[in-house]
Each structure stands twice: as C-alpha cells, then as structure tokens.
Enzyme design. Structure first.
Site, short mmCIF file in Angstrom:
data_model
loop_
_atom_site.label_atom_id
_atom_site.label_comp_id
_atom_site.label_asym_id
_atom_site.label_seq_id
_atom_site.Cartn_x
_atom_site.Cartn_y
_atom_site.Cartn_z
N LYS A 57 1.96 2.10 -5.01
CA LYS A 57 2.40 1.60 -6.44
C LYS A 57 1.51 1.76 -7.74
O LYS A 57 1.87 2.07 -8.49
CB LYS A 57 2.62 0.00 -6.13
CG LYS A 57 3.40 -0.40 -5.03
CD LYS A 57 3.61 -2.08 -4.95
CE LYS A 57 2.19 -2.34 -4.34
NZ LYS A 57 2.19 -2.09 -2.98
N GLN A 117 1.77 -5.86 -3.38
CA GLN A 117 2.60 -6.17 -2.03
C GLN A 117 3.72 -5.17 -1.89
O GLN A 117 4.05 -4.36 -2.52
CB GLN A 117 2.67 -7.47 -1.58
CG GLN A 117 1.50 -8.23 -1.53
CD GLN A 117 0.63 -8.68 -2.75
OE1 GLN A 117 1.68 -9.39 -3.28
NE2 GLN A 117 -0.44 -8.53 -2.84
N ASP A 151 0.82 -1.04 -0.04
CA ASP A 151 0.15 0.08 -0.04
C ASP A 151 0.76 1.22 0.05
O ASP A 151 0.41 2.34 0.55
CB ASP A 151 -1.19 -0.02 1.06
CG ASP A 151 -1.72 -1.25 1.18
OD1 ASP A 151 -2.27 -1.49 0.09
OD2 ASP A 151 -2.16 -1.62 2.41
N GLY A 205 -4.49 -4.29 -3.81
CA GLY A 205 -5.57 -3.15 -4.15
C GLY A 205 -4.76 -1.94 -4.34
O GLY A 205 -4.00 -1.41 -3.45
N HIS A 206 -4.77 -1.62 -5.71
CA HIS A 206 -3.94 -0.45 -6.25
C HIS A 206 -4.85 0.86 -6.53
O HIS A 206 -5.78 0.51 -7.31
CB HIS A 206 -3.16 -0.97 -7.31
CG HIS A 206 -2.14 -1.84 -6.97
ND1 HIS A 206 -1.20 -2.44 -7.99
CD2 HIS A 206 -1.83 -2.54 -5.76
CE1 HIS A 206 -0.33 -3.37 -7.36
NE2 HIS A 206 -0.46 -3.32 -6.00
P1 GDP Z 1 -0.59 0.43 -3.57
O1 GDP Z 1 -1.21 -0.91 -3.06
O2 GDP Z 1 0.71 0.39 -3.31
O3 GDP Z 1 -1.11 0.74 -4.95
O4 GDP Z 1 -1.33 1.56 -2.57
P2 GDP Z 1 -2.90 1.69 -2.38
O5 GDP Z 1 -3.57 2.16 -3.38
O6 GDP Z 1 -3.54 0.51 -1.60
O7 GDP Z 1 -2.79 2.69 -1.33
C1 GDP Z 1 -2.18 3.96 -1.32
C2 GDP Z 1 -3.41 4.93 -1.21
O8 GDP Z 1 -2.47 6.27 -0.65
C3 GDP Z 1 -4.39 5.36 -1.87
O9 GDP Z 1 -5.36 5.61 -1.53
C4 GDP Z 1 -3.67 6.34 -2.86
O10 GDP Z 1 -4.68 7.27 -3.63
C5 GDP Z 1 -3.03 7.16 -1.87
N1 GDP Z 1 -1.91 8.09 -2.06
C6 GDP Z 1 -0.90 7.65 -3.10
N2 GDP Z 1 -0.11 8.66 -3.33
C7 GDP Z 1 -0.50 9.59 -2.29
C8 GDP Z 1 0.30 11.00 -1.54
O11 GDP Z 1 1.30 11.35 -2.16
N3 GDP Z 1 -0.53 11.52 -0.74
C9 GDP Z 1 -1.88 11.28 -0.56
N4 GDP Z 1 -2.36 11.84 0.48
N5 GDP Z 1 -2.32 10.12 -0.64
C10 GDP Z 1 -1.67 9.39 -1.67
P1 IMO Z 2 -0.75 -4.11 -2.39
O1 IMO Z 2 -0.24 -4.75 -3.65
C1 IMO Z 2 -0.96 -4.59 1.85
C2 IMO Z 2 -0.74 -8.55 3.81
C3 IMO Z 2 -2.18 -9.00 4.63
C4 IMO Z 2 -1.57 -9.92 5.43
C5 IMO Z 2 -0.50 -10.71 4.68
C6 IMO Z 2 -0.92 -11.90 3.95
O2 IMO Z 2 -2.28 -3.40 -2.39
O3 IMO Z 2 0.18 -3.27 -1.67
P2 IMO Z 2 -2.52 -12.65 1.86
O4 IMO Z 2 -3.86 -12.19 1.78
O5 IMO Z 2 -1.56 -12.13 1.06
O6 IMO Z 2 -2.11 -14.14 2.22
O7 IMO Z 2 -1.96 -12.07 3.35
O8 IMO Z 2 0.12 -9.80 3.75
N1 IMO Z 2 -1.07 -8.16 2.26
C7 IMO Z 2 -1.29 -6.80 1.98
N2 IMO Z 2 -0.97 -5.66 2.50
N3 IMO Z 2 -0.94 -4.41 0.72
C8 IMO Z 2 -1.22 -5.40 0.08
O9 IMO Z 2 -1.15 -5.50 -1.27
C9 IMO Z 2 -1.35 -6.62 0.48
N4 IMO Z 2 -1.29 -8.00 -0.01
C10 IMO Z 2 -1.27 -8.96 1.20
O10 IMO Z 2 -2.79 -7.88 4.95
O11 IMO Z 2 -0.82 -9.22 6.35
MG MG Z 3 -2.80 -1.48 -1.85
#
Ligand code: GDP
Ligand code: IMO
Ligand code: MG
Length: 427
Positions: A15, A227, A12, A39-40
């Site tokens: 990416k 991840q 999270d 979840g991106h």
């Molecule tokens: P990912 O799994 O690495 O793609 O990240 P996620 O999308 O799960 O979580 C990142 C969260 O931070 C999302 O809600 C993005 O919209 C938000 N986000 C990304 N970059 C920034 C930033 O520079 N500032 C803020 N406030 N939010 C951001």
């Molecule tokens: P993105 O791509 C954050 C975490 C789960 C748990 C561990 C194992 O959005 O960054 P799993 O279901 O993979 O067996 O769970 O890994 N986890 C993540 N945490 N972002 C993710 O993906 C994750 N994918 C798995 O919360 O701790």
């Molecule tokens: Mg994510």
C-alpha cells in the site's frame, strides 16, 4: 478524483508503494485507520535507503501534499515524533503539511504494556500482535471513560487529572490480572504529554471539517488504508485480526467522509499471499516454496522484523475482500518475486467436510481446516525487475495476471515488478 488504497490480504501488500506513487497527483493524502502497527515502505530510488512509515501518510515525501491523520487512527505520539525527526535528517520537512484530528486516540505506555502482558498470558493462544498497544487503545476508545484523545493535549490541566485516574485503574488492573508489580507513574506520562502537546499542538484540528472543505473545493484526495481486509475487526479472520475496520468499509467512520465521495477503491494484493502473526492461512506453504517466496520477496515485517508466512494466491479470500470493499480496480504487486517458480498456483475454492466453499467462511476454525482447490499455471524464469510495460512481460506472467483478473472479475490496472517507484507498470 478521490481514491482509497486498501489492502486485500493480511496487510503488507504494498500500500505504501502505491500510495507514494499516486500521491504525486493528490492534494491530500489521508491516513485513517490503525496506528504504528502499520509499516509502509516507500522506495523512491535504488540508490537511496527505503522509508519505513508507520503513522505518517506516504504523501509526506512529496512537497505540496497536505497530509492528514484522521479520527480513526490510534496515535503513538512518540513514534510519530521519531518518524518526523527521522525525516528531518533526510531533509524532509514535516510542519504545516501535517494535520492531526483531535478526535484520534492517543496510545499511551500502558496500552503497549497491556498488549504485551495480554499476549504473554495467552501463550499458545496469542494473536501475535505487533505489541504497539493497538487493541488496548481501541478498547479504551470503546470503553470511553478510560480514553485519551489527541485533543486532550490542548487541555493539559484536565489531562493531568484524567491521567492520574486512568493510570491508577491500569496499575490496579495489571497487578490483579497479571501480578504486575511495576506500576506506571502518571507524572512521567504527563510529562511526555506536555512534550507532545508542545510539538504536535499546532497540527491538531478537526480533520472532518478540513476534509469537507477540501471536498467542496474539488481537491483530489488519496485515502491510504492500513493493514488489510482480512485483518478487519468485523470482516477478517476474527479473532486473529487487528482492532479496527481496516477494510474499505472503515473509511467513512474513520474520516467523516462518505464512501460515495470516493470514486476509486483500489485494492492492493501481492501476486501471492503473506501473513504475519497467528491465524488461519489456507494457502500457506510452510515448505521450500514458502521459503523461496520469503527470501526472494524479502518478506520480513516492516514494523516488527518478523519473518512473514508465505503461500499461494488465494482468490477466495481476495474475491471476498473485493466484494465487501466495493473494489473496482486492483494493483497486483510482487509479480517479479514469482520468477523462477516452475508452476504457479491459484486457490479458487475451499473444500470443507466434503463441501465446496466458494465464499470466504466467517469462522477461523473452519478456515483452519479447509483444503484448497488449486488451478495450476505455468511459471516463468525471466527477471522482470527492469521491464517497463505489461506487453514486455513473459507470456506466462501475462497469462497469470489475466487468469487472476478473470477469476476476480476486476481489472488489474497496476503491476509491480520491484520495490522502486519506477518498477510499476500501468495498464
Ligand atoms: P504495506 O504495509 O502494504 O505498505 O507493505 P510493506 O511496505 O509492509 O511491504 C511491502 C514490501 O514489498 C516492501 O518492502 C516494498 O518495498 C516491497 N514491494 C512493493 N511492491 C513490490 C513489487 O512489486 N516487487 C517487489 N519485489 N517488492 C515490492
Ligand atoms: P500494514 O499497514 C501486516 C497484524 C499483526 C497481528 C494482527 C493484530 O503494514 O499492512 P495488532 O498489533 O494490530 O493488534 O496485531 O494484525 N498486523 C499487520 N500485519 N501488516 C500490517 O500493517 C499489520 N498491522 C497489524 O501481525 O497478526
Ligand atoms: Mg506493512
């Protein structure tokens, strides 16, 4: 140029946002590991709802980008088709622009059931998985005899027999181990497979061949990691990890493309740290500071909605991620979220039983019991969300970024000041 975007923390990091931005100049965007546990989020503009992508590469939002899901992925076809239908409602077409490796493995209902039963049985010792069947599906891949690959959808007669055998094994196993009395029906699962085959069949191919042809043609490729490095099966905080090599080391095995073909390994980190699920987190702030970060940064899971645990930036773990991933550039996101903090802390070492540790320890139990050594920097109050250049940032924000760059010995080339595409500063 080929780029790999990889998370340097526990997932999270942002990416999806960076992959979306970089996909503007990519010919291919490739998702190579994990599954619907990811979840991106992508925010194209503030007047539009965010996209939450679980399996589709973020390049899917751009026309003229070829998206590929490779062999390293565990594919939940139901979730993938749901995502495709969701995009169609927003006038984004998925068809020829998506190709799926026949070598990828299929996540079946029994994998999700096994994930849930196993987590429930573990009680306090649970991993805190996303219950998306990730571990059980990769487990079957390793076991081989109980695995189903995407290419099996192209041979339905054989798949029917295979499913009957496997479902029988799973039902026996669930009953014996968990007293489960609600057996799955192979015929129902087969019917689902028939539907998946119909819709996904035309997208299935050998992604290794496709990507090598692209390499030969000098196409530009963007590999979108899922991840983060600290969730890597071999190099993360085992056993509180995911079941794949989610660090940059996983790229070659998960694509068939040697890492030497990738010039840029772009590590993504937040300006602080977050984690969902169980496991050690040395810089966690289970207090007012952590709550502030969570609320300001909207730190709730994209996949499960769970509140994310939040804490200070950990340069020991990120430094480790940089080393094992061969990271040569960093994108530092959520710098805006730190606005309003009186002071900012960076963990530069751990103390364990009187010893100072500067290399990330391999054992979860050691990590659970380390004490953090912090460097404290002055905070900033300004709202960064509308700023358009690094030079415009308040001095203390610039100072924080430069301090991290020095500690991590890696250039921070991209800075996030908000979730939107345009809230991104390039240095
Ligand atoms: P990912 O799994 O690495 O793609 O990240 P996620 O999308 O799960 O979580 C990142 C969260 O931070 C999302 O809600 C993005 O919209 C938000 N986000 C990304 N970059 C920034 C930033 O520079 N500032 C803020 N406030 N939010 C951001
Ligand atoms: P993105 O791509 C954050 C975490 C789960 C748990 C561990 C194992 O959005 O960054 P799993 O279901 O993979 O067996 O769970 O890994 N986890 C993540 N945490 N972002 C993710 O993906 C994750 N994918 C798995 O919360 O701790
Ligand atoms: Mg994510």
């Amino acid at each position: 140029m080929n780029t790999c975007v990889v998370g340097l923390q526990w997932g999270d990091e942002g990416k999806g946002k960076i992959a979306d931005i970089l996909s503007e100049s990519a010919d291919y965007v490739v998702r190579y590991s994990g599954g619907a546990n990811a979840g991106h989020s992508v925010v194209r503009s503030s007047d539009e709802e965010a996209f939450a992508l679980h399996l589709l590469p973020s390049g899917i939002l751009r026309e003229n980008v070829q998206c590929v899901i490779t062999n390293g992925v565990v594919l939940d076809a139901e979730i993938l088709l749901g995502e495709i239908d969701g995009l169609a409602k927003r006038d984004i077409k998925v068809g020829e622009n998506l190709k799926i490796s026949g070598r990828a493995h299929l996540v079946m209902d029994y994998h999700k059931k096994q994930d849930q039963l196993s987590e429930e049985a573990l009680g306090k010792a649970k991993i805190g998985t996303t219950i998306r069947g990730i571990g059980p599906c990769y487990g079957d891949k390793i076991a081989r005899s109980t695995a189903i690959r995407v290419a099996d959808l192209l041979h339905l007669d054989l798949l029917k027999e295979k499913l009957e055998r496997i479902v029988n094994i799973k039902n026996t196993y669930f009953n014996a181990l968990y007293n489960d009395t609600d057996p799955l029906d192979a015929a129902v699962l087969f019917e689902k497979c028939q539907q998946w085959a119909e819709r996904l069949g035309p997208m299935i191919l050998d992604s290794t061949e496709l990507l090598h042809r692209a390499l030969d043609e000098n196409k530009s490729m963007l590999f979108e990691g899922a991840q983060g490095t600290l969730l890597d099966l071999d190099h993360g905080t085992f056993p509180f990890v995911t079941s794949s090599n989610s660090s940059a080391v996983g790229l070659a095995a998960a694509t068939g493309i040697p890492s030497s073909a990738v010039e840029r390994f772009l590590g993504i980190a937040k300006a602080y740290t977050s984690r969902v699920g169980a496991g050690p987190f040395p810089t966690e702030q289970d207090n007012e500071t952590g709550n502030l970060i969570r609320e300001k940064g909207h730190e709730y899971g994209t996949t499960t909605g769970r509140p994310r645990r939040c804490g200070w930036f950990d340069a020991v773990s990120v430094g480790y991620s940089i080393k094992i991933g061969g990271i040569n550039e960093i994108a530092l996101l959520h710098v805006d979220t730190l606005s309003g903090m009186k002071e900012l802390k960076i963990c530069t070492a751990y103390k364990y039983k009187g010893e100072t540790l500067t290399f990330f320890p391999a054992e979860a139990d050691v990590l659970e019991n380390v004490e953090c050594v912090y460097e404290t920097l002055p905070g900033f109050d300004e709202d960064l969300s509308g700023m358009t250049s690094f030079e415009q940032l308040p001095t203390n924000a610039q100072y924080y970024v430069k301090a991290l760059e020095k500690i991590l010995e890696t250039p921070i080339k991209i800075i996030g000041v908000g979730p939107g595409r345009h809230q991104t500063l390039f240095r």
